[in-house]
Motif scaffolding. Structure first.
Motif, PDB file in Angstrom:
ATOM      1  N   GLY A 163       0.840  -1.199   0.000  1.00 15.01           N
ATOM      2  CA  GLY A 163       0.000   0.000   0.000  1.00 15.01           C
ATOM      3  C   GLY A 163       0.869   1.241   0.000  1.00 15.01           C
ATOM      4  N   ILE A 164       1.574   1.430   1.081  1.00 13.41           N
ATOM      5  CA  ILE A 164       2.559   2.513   1.209  1.00 13.41           C
ATOM      6  C   ILE A 164       3.919   1.842   1.304  1.00 13.41           C
ATOM      7  N   GLY A 165       4.895   2.421   0.659  1.00 15.73           N
ATOM      8  CA  GLY A 165       6.209   1.790   0.699  1.00 15.73           C
ATOM      9  C   GLY A 165       7.329   2.795   0.672  1.00 15.73           C
ATOM     10  N   GLY A 166       8.509   2.272   0.632  1.00 16.13           N
ATOM     11  CA  GLY A 166       9.678   3.128   0.591  1.00 16.13           C
ATOM     12  C   GLY A 166      10.893   2.361   0.122  1.00 16.13           C
ATOM     13  N   ALA A 167      11.921   3.118  -0.160  1.00 16.24           N
ATOM     14  CA  ALA A 167      13.195   2.539  -0.577  1.00 16.24           C
ATOM     15  C   ALA A 167      14.311   3.414  -0.018  1.00 16.24           C
ATOM     16  N   PHE A 168      15.465   2.801   0.192  1.00 17.76           N
ATOM     17  CA  PHE A 168      16.608   3.540   0.705  1.00 17.76           C
ATOM     18  C   PHE A 168      17.890   2.884   0.230  1.00 17.76           C
ATOM     19  N   GLY A 169      18.892   3.706  -0.032  1.00 21.82           N
ATOM     20  CA  GLY A 169      20.209   3.215  -0.392  1.00 21.82           C
ATOM     21  C   GLY A 169      21.233   4.316  -0.237  1.00 21.82           C
ATOM     22  N   ARG A 170      22.495   3.925  -0.294  1.00 17.52           N
ATOM     23  CA  ARG A 170      23.600   4.879  -0.211  1.00 17.52           C
ATOM     24  C   ARG A 170      24.599   4.589  -1.315  1.00 17.52           C
ATOM     25  N   GLY A 171      25.255   5.652  -1.773  1.00 17.71           N
ATOM     26  CA  GLY A 171      26.236   5.488  -2.832  1.00 17.71           C
ATOM     27  C   GLY A 171      27.170   6.673  -2.894  1.00 17.71           C
ATOM     28  N   SER A 172      27.927   6.752  -3.981  1.00 24.23           N
ATOM     29  CA  SER A 172      28.874   7.859  -4.096  1.00 24.23           C
ATOM     30  C   SER A 172      28.842   8.447  -5.500  1.00 24.23           C
ATOM     31  N   LEU A 173      29.134   9.745  -5.531  1.00 16.44           N
ATOM     32  CA  LEU A 173      29.254  10.481  -6.784  1.00 16.44           C
ATOM     33  C   LEU A 173      30.724  10.458  -7.170  1.00 16.44           C
ATOM     34  N   ARG A 174      30.974  10.050  -8.400  1.00 15.68           N
ATOM     35  CA  ARG A 174      32.345  10.006  -8.888  1.00 15.68           C
ATOM     36  C   ARG A 174      32.501  10.921 -10.091  1.00 15.68           C
ATOM     37  N   ILE A 175      33.576  11.678 -10.057  1.00 12.09           N
ATOM     38  CA  ILE A 175      33.969  12.518 -11.178  1.00 12.09           C
ATOM     39  C   ILE A 175      35.362  12.058 -11.575  1.00 12.09           C
ATOM     40  N   ASN A 176      35.525  11.721 -12.847  1.00 14.09           N
ATOM     41  CA  ASN A 176      36.783  11.133 -13.335  1.00 14.09           C
ATOM     42  C   ASN A 176      37.151   9.900 -12.512  1.00 14.09           C
ATOM     43  N   ASP A 177      36.145   9.120 -12.159  1.00 11.95           N
ATOM     44  CA  ASP A 177      36.264   7.874 -11.402  1.00 11.95           C
ATOM     45  C   ASP A 177      36.848   8.044 -10.002  1.00 11.95           C
ATOM     46  N   ALA A 178      36.769   9.251  -9.453  1.00 12.45           N
ATOM     47  CA  ALA A 178      37.204   9.493  -8.072  1.00 12.45           C
ATOM     48  C   ALA A 178      35.987   9.962  -7.264  1.00 12.45           C
ATOM     49  N   THR A 179      35.810   9.397  -6.078  1.00 13.11           N
ATOM     50  CA  THR A 179      34.683   9.782  -5.226  1.00 13.11           C
ATOM     51  C   THR A 179      34.857  11.213  -4.757  1.00 13.11           C
TER      52      THR A 179
END
Length: 181
Positions: A71-87
């Motif tokens: 009925g009601i739901g959610g999602a969550f996650g964590r990650g990283s932004l990379r520019i030139n393959d560096a976080t």
């Protein structure tokens, strides 16, 4: 169904979404290790994404997003932004859904920022919500995504590695927020 039961089900859905994605245990090195594995899987499974990432101004990798709903739901996650393959930054993704739905799933996704303006807007905002600038691609397109960069939207989202089952029709929104792991 009462309002109280809707609130309880929504809370339960979000709690289920939080299970199994390492909330509380995701320090920077853990997130980076998961991002490395996710990036390698993406590039090996869908070779065109390597070229796409090379042309992108930045890529946000979300290695594990857990979603659940009844009925009601959610999602969550964590990650990283990379520019030139560096976080350069870490982000969380939170999604809320409402509608006819039942089930749970886990998946990974990557956002490819194809213009400097799109990347700058994402990084400057206190919380960026996925909107009209976002084009979704299917994993089957992943093999050829890098070849179509002249017609690409400012931000491309690729969802892949799904497991589990969730079904229904919902209204939803995803918000990305910079975090300190």
């Amino acid at each position: 169904m009462t309002r109280r039961s809707m609130i309880v089900m929504g809370g339960a859905g979000f709690a289920l979404a939080a299970c199994g994605n390492g909330i509380g245990t995701n320090g920077g090195p853990t997130i980076d290790a998961r991002v490395d594995e996710t990036r390698n899987y993406l590039f090996n499974r869908y070779p065109g994404t390597r070229e796409l990432a090379g042309k992108a101004y930045g890529v946000l990798y979300m290695p594990l997003v857990t979603e659940a709903g009844f009925g009601i739901g959610g999602a969550f996650g964590r990650g990283s932004l990379r520019i030139n393959d560096a976080t350069v930054d870490y982000y969380s993704a939170a999604k809320a859904t409402i509608g006819f739905q039942i089930g749970a799933q886990q998946y990974a996704h990557a956002l490819f920022f194809m213009t400097q303006d799109a990347l700058t807007e994402f990084r400057r905002s206190p919380g960026w919500a996925a909107g009209a600038d976002l084009k979704y691609a299917t994993p089957e397109q992943g093999a050829s995504l890098g070849k179509d960069t002249t017609e690409i939207s400012p931000v491309i989202a690729l969802v892949f590695g799904q497991s589990g089952l969730i079904a229904g029709a919902t209204l939803s929104g995803t918000k990305y927020t910079r975090i300190i792991p």
